[in-house]
Motif scaffolding. Structure first.
Motif, PDB file in Angstrom:
ATOM      1  N   GLY A   1     -21.047 -62.929  18.107  1.00 55.67           N
ATOM      2  CA  GLY A   1     -21.499 -61.601  18.517  1.00 55.67           C
ATOM      3  C   GLY A   1     -20.802 -60.536  17.697  1.00 55.67           C
ATOM      4  O   GLY A   1     -19.593 -60.618  17.453  1.00 55.67           O
ATOM      5  N   ARG A   2     -21.550 -59.538  17.260  1.00 56.73           N
ATOM      6  CA  ARG A   2     -20.940 -58.497  16.424  1.00 56.73           C
ATOM      7  C   ARG A   2     -21.528 -57.122  16.641  1.00 56.73           C
ATOM      8  O   ARG A   2     -21.065 -56.152  16.026  1.00 56.73           O
ATOM      9  CB  ARG A   2     -21.014 -58.884  14.944  1.00 56.73           C
ATOM     10  CG  ARG A   2     -22.408 -59.203  14.414  1.00 56.73           C
ATOM     11  CD  ARG A   2     -22.341 -59.717  12.983  1.00 56.73           C
ATOM     12  NE  ARG A   2     -22.110 -61.160  12.919  1.00 56.73           N
ATOM     13  CZ  ARG A   2     -21.840 -61.827  11.806  1.00 56.73           C
ATOM     14  NH1 ARG A   2     -21.766 -61.186  10.658  1.00 56.73           N
ATOM     15  NH2 ARG A   2     -21.645 -63.119  11.828  1.00 56.73           N
ATOM     16  N   PHE A   3     -22.537 -56.988  17.530  1.00 59.38           N
ATOM     17  CA  PHE A   3     -23.157 -55.677  17.778  1.00 59.38           C
ATOM     18  C   PHE A   3     -23.068 -55.326  19.262  1.00 59.38           C
ATOM     19  O   PHE A   3     -23.121 -56.197  20.124  1.00 59.38           O
ATOM     20  CB  PHE A   3     -24.612 -55.682  17.325  1.00 59.38           C
ATOM     21  CG  PHE A   3     -24.780 -55.945  15.860  1.00 59.38           C
ATOM     22  CD1 PHE A   3     -24.466 -54.969  14.928  1.00 59.38           C
ATOM     23  CD2 PHE A   3     -25.221 -57.177  15.404  1.00 59.38           C
ATOM     24  CE1 PHE A   3     -24.598 -55.212  13.565  1.00 59.38           C
ATOM     25  CE2 PHE A   3     -25.363 -57.431  14.053  1.00 59.38           C
ATOM     26  CZ  PHE A   3     -25.054 -56.444  13.128  1.00 59.38           C
TER      27      PHE A   3
ATOM     28  N   ARG B   1     -23.156 -64.600   0.251  1.00 55.15           N
ATOM     29  CA  ARG B   1     -24.170 -64.776  -0.795  1.00 55.15           C
ATOM     30  C   ARG B   1     -25.503 -65.228  -0.205  1.00 55.15           C
ATOM     31  O   ARG B   1     -26.527 -65.184  -0.877  1.00 55.15           O
ATOM     32  CB  ARG B   1     -23.699 -65.812  -1.814  1.00 55.15           C
ATOM     33  CG  ARG B   1     -22.681 -65.287  -2.831  1.00 55.15           C
ATOM     34  CD  ARG B   1     -22.611 -66.211  -4.016  1.00 55.15           C
ATOM     35  NE  ARG B   1     -21.650 -65.812  -5.025  1.00 55.15           N
ATOM     36  CZ  ARG B   1     -21.900 -64.923  -5.986  1.00 55.15           C
ATOM     37  NH1 ARG B   1     -23.066 -64.316  -6.038  1.00 55.15           N
ATOM     38  NH2 ARG B   1     -20.972 -64.636  -6.892  1.00 55.15           N
ATOM     39  N   LYS B   2     -25.495 -65.670   1.042  1.00 53.93           N
ATOM     40  CA  LYS B   2     -26.710 -66.182   1.677  1.00 53.93           C
ATOM     41  C   LYS B   2     -27.344 -65.170   2.619  1.00 53.93           C
ATOM     42  O   LYS B   2     -28.207 -65.527   3.411  1.00 53.93           O
ATOM     43  CB  LYS B   2     -26.383 -67.470   2.446  1.00 53.93           C
ATOM     44  CG  LYS B   2     -25.906 -68.620   1.566  1.00 53.93           C
ATOM     45  CD  LYS B   2     -25.626 -69.861   2.405  1.00 53.93           C
ATOM     46  CE  LYS B   2     -25.172 -71.029   1.539  1.00 53.93           C
ATOM     47  NZ  LYS B   2     -24.870 -72.245   2.367  1.00 53.93           N
ATOM     48  N   ALA B   3     -26.932 -63.918   2.548  1.00 53.88           N
ATOM     49  CA  ALA B   3     -27.521 -62.894   3.403  1.00 53.88           C
ATOM     50  C   ALA B   3     -29.039 -62.853   3.206  1.00 53.88           C
ATOM     51  O   ALA B   3     -29.544 -63.056   2.098  1.00 53.88           O
ATOM     52  CB  ALA B   3     -26.920 -61.527   3.088  1.00 53.88           C
TER      53      ALA B   3
ATOM     54  N   VAL C   1     -29.074 -57.698  14.498  1.00 55.39           N
ATOM     55  CA  VAL C   1     -29.641 -56.348  14.595  1.00 55.39           C
ATOM     56  C   VAL C   1     -30.958 -56.394  15.352  1.00 55.39           C
ATOM     57  O   VAL C   1     -31.265 -55.502  16.149  1.00 55.39           O
ATOM     58  CB  VAL C   1     -29.831 -55.738  13.191  1.00 55.39           C
ATOM     59  CG1 VAL C   1     -30.490 -54.368  13.285  1.00 55.39           C
ATOM     60  CG2 VAL C   1     -28.496 -55.637  12.464  1.00 55.39           C
ATOM     61  N   ARG C   2     -31.749 -57.431  15.133  1.00 59.21           N
ATOM     62  CA  ARG C   2     -33.022 -57.548  15.836  1.00 59.21           C
ATOM     63  C   ARG C   2     -32.803 -57.658  17.346  1.00 59.21           C
ATOM     64  O   ARG C   2     -33.512 -57.034  18.136  1.00 59.21           O
ATOM     65  CB  ARG C   2     -33.782 -58.771  15.315  1.00 59.21           C
ATOM     66  CG  ARG C   2     -35.172 -58.928  15.931  1.00 59.21           C
ATOM     67  CD  ARG C   2     -35.887 -60.181  15.425  1.00 59.21           C
ATOM     68  NE  ARG C   2     -37.169 -60.371  16.080  1.00 59.21           N
ATOM     69  CZ  ARG C   2     -38.326 -59.973  15.603  1.00 59.21           C
ATOM     70  NH1 ARG C   2     -38.372 -59.343  14.430  1.00 59.21           N
ATOM     71  NH2 ARG C   2     -39.453 -60.183  16.259  1.00 59.21           N
TER      72      ARG C   2
ATOM     73  N   GLU D   1     -24.061 -57.539   9.608  1.00 57.88           N
ATOM     74  CA  GLU D   1     -24.766 -58.787   9.876  1.00 57.88           C
ATOM     75  C   GLU D   1     -24.545 -59.796   8.754  1.00 57.88           C
ATOM     76  O   GLU D   1     -24.569 -61.017   8.984  1.00 57.88           O
ATOM     77  CB  GLU D   1     -26.256 -58.491  10.037  1.00 57.88           C
ATOM     78  CG  GLU D   1     -27.065 -59.580  10.684  1.00 57.88           C
ATOM     79  CD  GLU D   1     -28.477 -59.098  11.000  1.00 57.88           C
ATOM     80  OE1 GLU D   1     -29.003 -59.440  12.071  1.00 57.88           O
ATOM     81  OE2 GLU D   1     -29.062 -58.350  10.174  1.00 57.88           O
ATOM     82  N   ALA D   2     -24.311 -59.297   7.533  1.00 62.96           N
ATOM     83  CA  ALA D   2     -24.151 -60.158   6.358  1.00 62.96           C
ATOM     84  C   ALA D   2     -22.715 -60.649   6.154  1.00 62.96           C
ATOM     85  O   ALA D   2     -22.461 -61.426   5.231  1.00 62.96           O
ATOM     86  CB  ALA D   2     -24.622 -59.418   5.106  1.00 62.96           C
TER      87      ALA D   2
END
Length: 496
Positions: free
Chosen positions: A278-280, A390-392, A289-290, A239-240
């Protein structure tokens, strides 16, 4: 690579820059150097063992190897993780129940707990012998029939259209007094494949159907897509990854002529309403993830959350018996069966399951296998490494060098793996490149070696030989190797 081609336009005209906006010029140059593909294979790369960055788990390799928290969490975050773990393992019960905080199951469902599907936070399995189907299920979807439905799909308001009677997923379990929707039936046909050295590998080709339908026939246009539950590790790190780093690997028109044309999957982030990468999910239909977690609560367990407030789960209006049953909503606790902070805690838990440390990174055969992995072109899709944003949102995920071995793009994998089901941006032959970290611990953690979206592959060799479409050249290269080279490549994969 599109990194020099400027912004990439998304489906609604929104532009996602391919240049990272979280880094200074100095940091950008540093990151570009760090993520360059390996060119020497006599020794491991720096930090290669710590494939999950500073959060990598270095705990003993055993059945709990995928269930550790990120090593760089604070003490307070460890507590949040453990609370989320308790809810992840929680068994939900049917309504009404004296356990007011735990009722609301179903009424139709596939599992009673998140852990029932994501066994030991690892991979699920197809039903084999006496094993049940809890960790593998059938997704249901049909084509659009109205302009309104087509527009909803084009705008990514929904990822797919459910069967009018059975909804978006076939539930093989039900609360007492209610019929289950049906059960998945798999028939395998063995297909021998001869490799260049004369050895023969048998692949099993599955076909799927449904028996004991409880509410009448499926819609004639409904497609069945089997989905085996994936492992849970490293999701917060995925996600990051900055969107620009995913976009940079996209090449939908195959401009470089290598036969690989990965496409970015687009998804609507429910939290913001905005279009996102989209990545999940097996088809990258979820952006966060949520979103993945709330969908699982609703579809797998039938539990409503603030993000998915339908408290009858996947029941449809054509299932009157299901819709008439009581729900687990306790108004003094909230308006859903799992009110805040349940989803927050489960999401945090899911985001912070640690990636385990690599094994045998300096082994000569593993290094030789790594070189073969590169030489065959596997890293075109299974991109080795990234440095996270860096903004995760979570500090533990920020600016971490990670090694997921995925581009998180959609690829046409050929007719052999096609499910014929369009989901989000993905068509019936496209799948998201799955990350490979943790692959080598599957047998230790889950007591099996089933791979791919439906577990048809009984080992890594079969998984590779099922690759087609954009991966055909890499697959053929593997099939043409000498046995010792194949073994080395497998040892590399088992070290991840």
């Amino acid at each position: 690579m599109l990194s020099s081609l400027g912004p990439v336009a998304a489906a609604d005209g929104k532009e996602f820059p391919v240049v990272r906006d979280d880094l200074s010029a100095k940091d950008r140059k540093r990151v570009e150097q760090v993520v360059q593909p390996a060119t020497a294979f006599q020794a491991p790369e720096q930090f290669e063992r710590m494939q999950g960055g500073a959060g990598t788990s270095t705990k003993l390799v055993n059945r709990d190897a995928l269930s550790q928290f990120n090593a760089n969490l604070t003490f307070e975050q460890e507590e949040t993780f453990k609370l989320g773990n308790a809810l992840f393992r929680k068994l939900w019960v049917s309504s009404p129940s004296s356990t007011l905080a735990s009722d609301g199951l179903g009424p139709l469902f596939n599992a009673r707990a998140c852990q029932s599907c994501h066994i030991k936070d690892g991979r699920g399995h197809p039903p084999e012998g006496a094993a049940d189907a809890t960790s593998m299920f059938l997704r249901l979807a049909r084509p659009a029939r109205t302009d309104e439905e087509r527009q909803a799909l084009e705008d990514y308001v929904i990822a797919s259209l459910p069967d009018p009677t059975y909804g978006g997923q076939l539930q093989d379990l039900a609360v007492p007094g209610l019929k289950a929707e049906g059960r998945m039936v798999i028939a395998y046909q063995e297909q021998p494949v001869e490799l260049a050295d004369g050895s023969v590998v048998s692949l099993r080709k599955p076909s799927y159907s449904v028996a004991d339908l409880g509410f009448g026939p499926l819609d004639p246009e409904t497609t069945l897509s089997p989905r085996m539950t994936p492992q849970m590790i490293g999701m917060g790190l995925i996600e990051a990854i900055h969107p620009a780093d995913i976009l940079a690997h996209a090449d939908p028109e195959d401009r470089d002529g290598d036969g690989v044309s990965g496409r970015v999957a687009m998804a609507r982030d429910p939290a913001t309403g905005k279009l996102a990468v989209g990545r999940f999910g097996w088809k990258a239909q979820n952006a966060t993830v949520r979103q993945q977690s709330s969908g699982a609560f609703a579809g797998d367990i039938g539990i409503s959350t603030p993000d998915n407030p339908a408290s009858h789960g996947d029941c449809t209006l054509r299932q009157a018996e299901c819709m008439a049953l009581p729900t687990g909503v306790q108004t003094d606790l909230g308006q859903t069966e799992a009110p805040d902070p349940v989803l927050d805690l489960v999401t945090f838990y899911s985001q912070n399951l640690a990636v385990p440390a690599r094994r045998d990174v300096d082994d000569a055969e593993v290094l030789a296998g790594k070189k073969m992995f590169y030489d065959l072109g596997c890293t075109t899709c299974h991109v080795p490494k990234y440095v996270t944003s860096r903004k995760a949102e979570t500090k533990a995920h920020r600016f971490q060098l990670i090694w997921p071995y995925s581009d998180f793009l959609l690829h046409d994998m050929g007719e052999g793996l096609a499910d014929g089901q369009k989901v989000g941006s993905a068509n019936g032959q496209e799948w998201r490149t799955p990350p490979l970290w943790g692959t080598g611990l599957t047998e230790i953690v889950n007591q099996h070696t089933f791979f791919l979206h439906d577990g048809r592959a009984r080992n890594l060799t079969e998984a590779i030989l099922w690759h087609g479409g954009e991966a055909q050249n890499a697959r053929d290269g593997f099939a043409g190797l000498e046995e010792s080279d194949r073994d080395n490549l497998l040892k590399f994969l088992e070290s991840l």
